[in-house]
Design an enzyme around this catalytic site. Sequence first.
Site, mmCIF file in Angstrom:
data_model
loop_
_atom_site.group_PDB
_atom_site.id
_atom_site.type_symbol
_atom_site.label_atom_id
_atom_site.label_comp_id
_atom_site.label_asym_id
_atom_site.label_seq_id
_atom_site.Cartn_x
_atom_site.Cartn_y
_atom_site.Cartn_z
ATOM 1 N N LYS A 677 9.167 -14.857 7.761
ATOM 2 C CA LYS A 677 9.512 -14.180 9.021
ATOM 3 C C LYS A 677 8.275 -13.466 9.542
ATOM 4 O O LYS A 677 7.784 -12.532 8.922
ATOM 5 C CB LYS A 677 10.618 -13.155 8.783
ATOM 6 C CG LYS A 677 11.171 -12.593 10.092
ATOM 7 C CD LYS A 677 12.025 -11.378 9.915
ATOM 8 C CE LYS A 677 11.305 -10.100 10.212
ATOM 9 N NZ LYS A 677 10.561 -10.001 11.458
ATOM 10 N N GLU A 758 3.698 -4.091 0.104
ATOM 11 C CA GLU A 758 2.408 -3.504 0.528
ATOM 12 C C GLU A 758 2.677 -2.637 1.734
ATOM 13 O O GLU A 758 3.188 -3.125 2.741
ATOM 14 C CB GLU A 758 1.436 -4.611 0.965
ATOM 15 C CG GLU A 758 1.099 -5.624 -0.094
ATOM 16 C CD GLU A 758 0.063 -5.109 -1.064
ATOM 17 O OE1 GLU A 758 -0.598 -4.096 -0.753
ATOM 18 O OE2 GLU A 758 -0.071 -5.714 -2.130
ATOM 19 N N CYS A 792 -4.370 -1.542 7.850
ATOM 20 C CA CYS A 792 -3.808 -0.585 6.890
ATOM 21 C C CYS A 792 -4.934 0.055 6.082
ATOM 22 O O CYS A 792 -4.798 1.136 5.541
ATOM 23 C CB CYS A 792 -2.768 -1.226 6.006
ATOM 24 S SG CYS A 792 -3.248 -2.827 5.421
ATOM 25 N N GLU A 888 0.540 8.489 8.597
ATOM 26 C CA GLU A 888 -0.190 7.315 9.073
ATOM 27 C C GLU A 888 -0.025 7.185 10.583
ATOM 28 O O GLU A 888 1.104 7.190 11.079
ATOM 29 C CB GLU A 888 0.325 6.059 8.384
ATOM 30 C CG GLU A 888 -0.607 4.910 8.569
ATOM 31 C CD GLU A 888 -0.118 3.616 7.922
ATOM 32 O OE1 GLU A 888 -0.962 2.797 7.561
ATOM 33 O OE2 GLU A 888 1.112 3.427 7.809
#
Length: 1010
Positions: A677, A758, A792, A888
């Site tokens: 996906k 992750e 990231c 973040e």
Amino acid sequence: MTALQDEIERRGTRIFELVDKHPEPLFSKAGLYERLMALSMRDERFKGQLFRFVDVLPSLRGSGEIIEHLNDYFSDNGFGSLVNTGVRLARIVPWVSGPILRWNVSGMANQFIAGKNPDDAMATLRKRRAQKIGFTVDLLGEAVVSEEDANGYAVRYMDLLEKLAPETKNWTDPLGKNAELFPVVNLSVKLSALYSQMNPADPADAIAHLAPKLRPLLRRARELGAFINFDMESYAHKNSTLELFKTILTEDEFKDWPHVGIVIQAYLRDSEVDLRDLIEWGRKRGTRFAVRLVKGAYWDYETTKSLQNGWDCPVFSQKSQSDANFETLTRLLLENEPIVTAAFGSHNVRSIAHAQAFADEIGLDRSRFEFQLLYGMAGPIKRALVEMGYRVREYSPIGELLPGMAYLVRRLLENTSNEGFLRAKFAENVSAKELLRDPRELIKLNGANPMKSQTTINTQNQHPQGSTVGTAPDDVYRNSQLVNFVYKDSQDKMRSALREARQRIGEKYPLVIGGEKVWTDELTPSVNPSAPDEIVGYGSEAGIPEAERAVKAAREAFGKWGLTSVEERAQLLERAADILERRRYELSAVEVFEVGKPWNEADADIREAIDFCRFYAEQMRRLGRPKLTQRVPGEESYHHYWPRGVAFVIAPWNFPIAILCGMASAGVVTGNTVIMKPSEQSIVCGAKLMQVFEEAGVPPGVLNFLSGHGSVIGAHLVDHKDVDLIAFTGSREVGLKIWESAGITRPGQRELKRVICEMGGKNAIIVDSDADVGETIGYVIYSAFGYQGQKCSALSRLILLEDNYDQVMERLIPAAASLRVGNPEEPGIMVGPVIDEAAYRRILDYIEVGKSEATLAYQAKDLPPKGYFIPPTIFTGVKPNTRIAREEIFGPVLSVLKVRDLDEALEVANGTDYALTGGFLSRSPDNIERVKAQLQAGNVYINRTCTGAIVGRHPFGGFKMSGGGTKAGGEDYLLNFLVPRVVTENTIRHGFAPEQTPEYRNEFRWPKSH
Ligand SMILES: Cc1cc2nc3c(=O)[nH]c(=O)nc-3n(C[C@H](O)[C@H](O)[C@H](O)COP(=O)(O)OP(=O)(O)OC[C@H]3O[C@@H](n4cnc5c(N)ncnc54)[C@H](O)[C@@H]3O)c2cc1C
């Protein structure tokens, strides 16, 4: 022997006689550094440490720091008693030894620097004039990081002209002949000092920015009767430099001006083509110009850089090839003297003698070309040439030691190089005969013409025929090449791919389930973040029925695929890699449109996808062979792996092909079947990847493509009893939900679900007090603002020690202000748009939070009028416990935290929930060692950017709230997709046991022929 060779030997011998009449050591100043250089030539390790120490010394603050570094670099390194005694002595009286060391290093540097400032330098130039040696002056410093610095250099170049012209008004030509070809005032200009955003992919941009800075300088030089030379730097800037030279000097104003020159580097394989092209250009222009022929000063850099990136190496690999090419180009220049004035920049007597002999052979007067040599080097050769009646000019750098460090290190390398002429002649006393040999004789036949780098050759051969489960795969994986946008051909291909991708905008893409294309009524649009009114494509929107169909198809396919041989599975990935390679420009172009990636970032993403396929194929071959556990008589136990079943892969948009491909290919090669996906924001990229695997021949049901909303199909499949494994990369919020939900066992579930997770990061770079500030800025800017901070791994917390806080900030803000923000369709854009409106709003909200928590130190102003562009933003005075320091943000927002010392820096760096990447910039070996041991991050990067992990080289992934500790692109990654199994057989029959049990055997397979 030819007449030319005879004449070269005669002239060379004459130069040597004259040189030997005034013997002088290799270094014009004898003493400590003479001894250090001699030691460096004997011991490469010492040389490495010495050059690093010299590099850091000028930026150290006090004697204490100097002695600490001396200690770190040299003690207990087995460098012998001289060095050890020196270090011990220095430790005893640091307040004396610190200044002495600094003084010695300045002395070492000063022998290559003609003066700290123009006034200072004038004294040197006058002295040389008395020796009949002319000058070309250069300002130390290059590769500026901001436009503020660049503008400063433009002003200083101009000042230099203004100073030199009146001071030398009455100077006459030393030869008194053909003086009109050689103006007295000669300025050497480095373009990278004049524009901070030079990007090899975008020569047009470099020209657009550099030409307005150069025109006034050229104009003034012309008025003053001076000469301007364009120096040549690294290969990345070569084409832009040539292009700019030709463009600006064809303009009406300068078309008829002869007093301009450019450098050609003979160590470049394409230098002959460039020189011929220049000569042709000169003819068309109809006015004389000059070329300084050199071998080239960046050999080590070019070689290392191309090996790292897997690029064809632009420089020759053998010294004799560069020497021979220098002679070829010498002849070309002298034969074309009516249009081009030659300057030979060499200290090599053979190269010099060849130019002299050839000029004589064609009857060219010695006053119509010149020799150029560097200040502080080869003094006796300069004297000899003057005595022989040749025109000699000295390249004289002006400036301070710190900005000149790169220049100093190049000179030290050159003087101590194994291959160098100066070392051979002055340090090793190689015979004149040997030094004057024809370089063509020395070119080793083997590998004389390797146009490709070693890496390329190896890359091409990396899948040897017959590499099967029986043969060991290579130990070291060799990565696919990055596209080198320095080549016009690469730029053209990318432009044409962008044009084609634009034509396909708005296309619709189906789901692929069990090998069938499935269209649904509902379509999800994917928007171009640079132009939100543009729909890049539409993906069919999968709902629960399609998700169910996909699980069924995957489940059915698993029966056969799980039993398919490892070799067949590995080959499927390799075919996919080849197709990705073939379609890489097309796919990069789609990324530019769909996720706003700049060219080089898009290409790196495709390269990573290719690498994942090839690397995992190789790793699976390694893991696929059952391995004997222990060697015991009478029993054999083999450890091997089975696939887990159906894998559900959920990928993010920020590496839209690489991460999707990495997780999916790992699933497929391990024998699982996969439902992939893509992110809702990068459906087109996902659909293209599916096409690649279809073309590679993935069997129906083995890989299924399901685009749709995570909240609908994602949640459904994570909870599904028939899904055995979930590989997820994305936000912490979703990752934690998946982790939790997968822990619940559903009725009918066969396996304990495995989750590979992750998540994000809040990555820090610590800058030590002795870090190189210029390099720091480059690394920090790229890590924080490359791809708009949407990696990231991106830097979001810059931790500065108070000692150099001001120095770094002073240069960081102008560097951020110089960044090119815009639509990444344009080559050379570094900061594009953020992915979508939601991200745009969220980041702007964070900026508001930042304004209330800290000081807004910088925010870009000029942004494109439409698109989701966020201005690069820097906050200072950020406290570790604030939201902008802990959460973040995933955008171009950098928080700067000031700390007392390294203890506090580590505490702050480690004080978040995350542990993905982390960096440290330092020149202290001890501190580097400490950070290597203590920084909490899955990927710790020293003295480089904290982004840009490469498959196989930097296995990537974090821990704490950044992930489950798995390493994508690492050799243990595939184990997450497998269940281990051990098969033990007692092989004793009536006390008889076979003698040999092989360490590896073929896979267990039944039926055997399957
Ligand atoms: C006046 C002047 C101006 C200069 N301007 C520039 C400039 O604008 N740009 C620039 O790049 N350089 C410039 N240089 C630096 C110049 O490139 C080096 O000084 C020069 O390469 C040293 O060459 P040589 O002929 O003196 O010595 P040699 O000892 O004969 O040659 C050394 C050179 O050979 C080449 N080499 C070394 N090892 C290998 C190998 N394994 N395979 C292939 N080639 C190898 C390298 O280029 C090395 O520098 C300039 C030099 C002078 C004297």
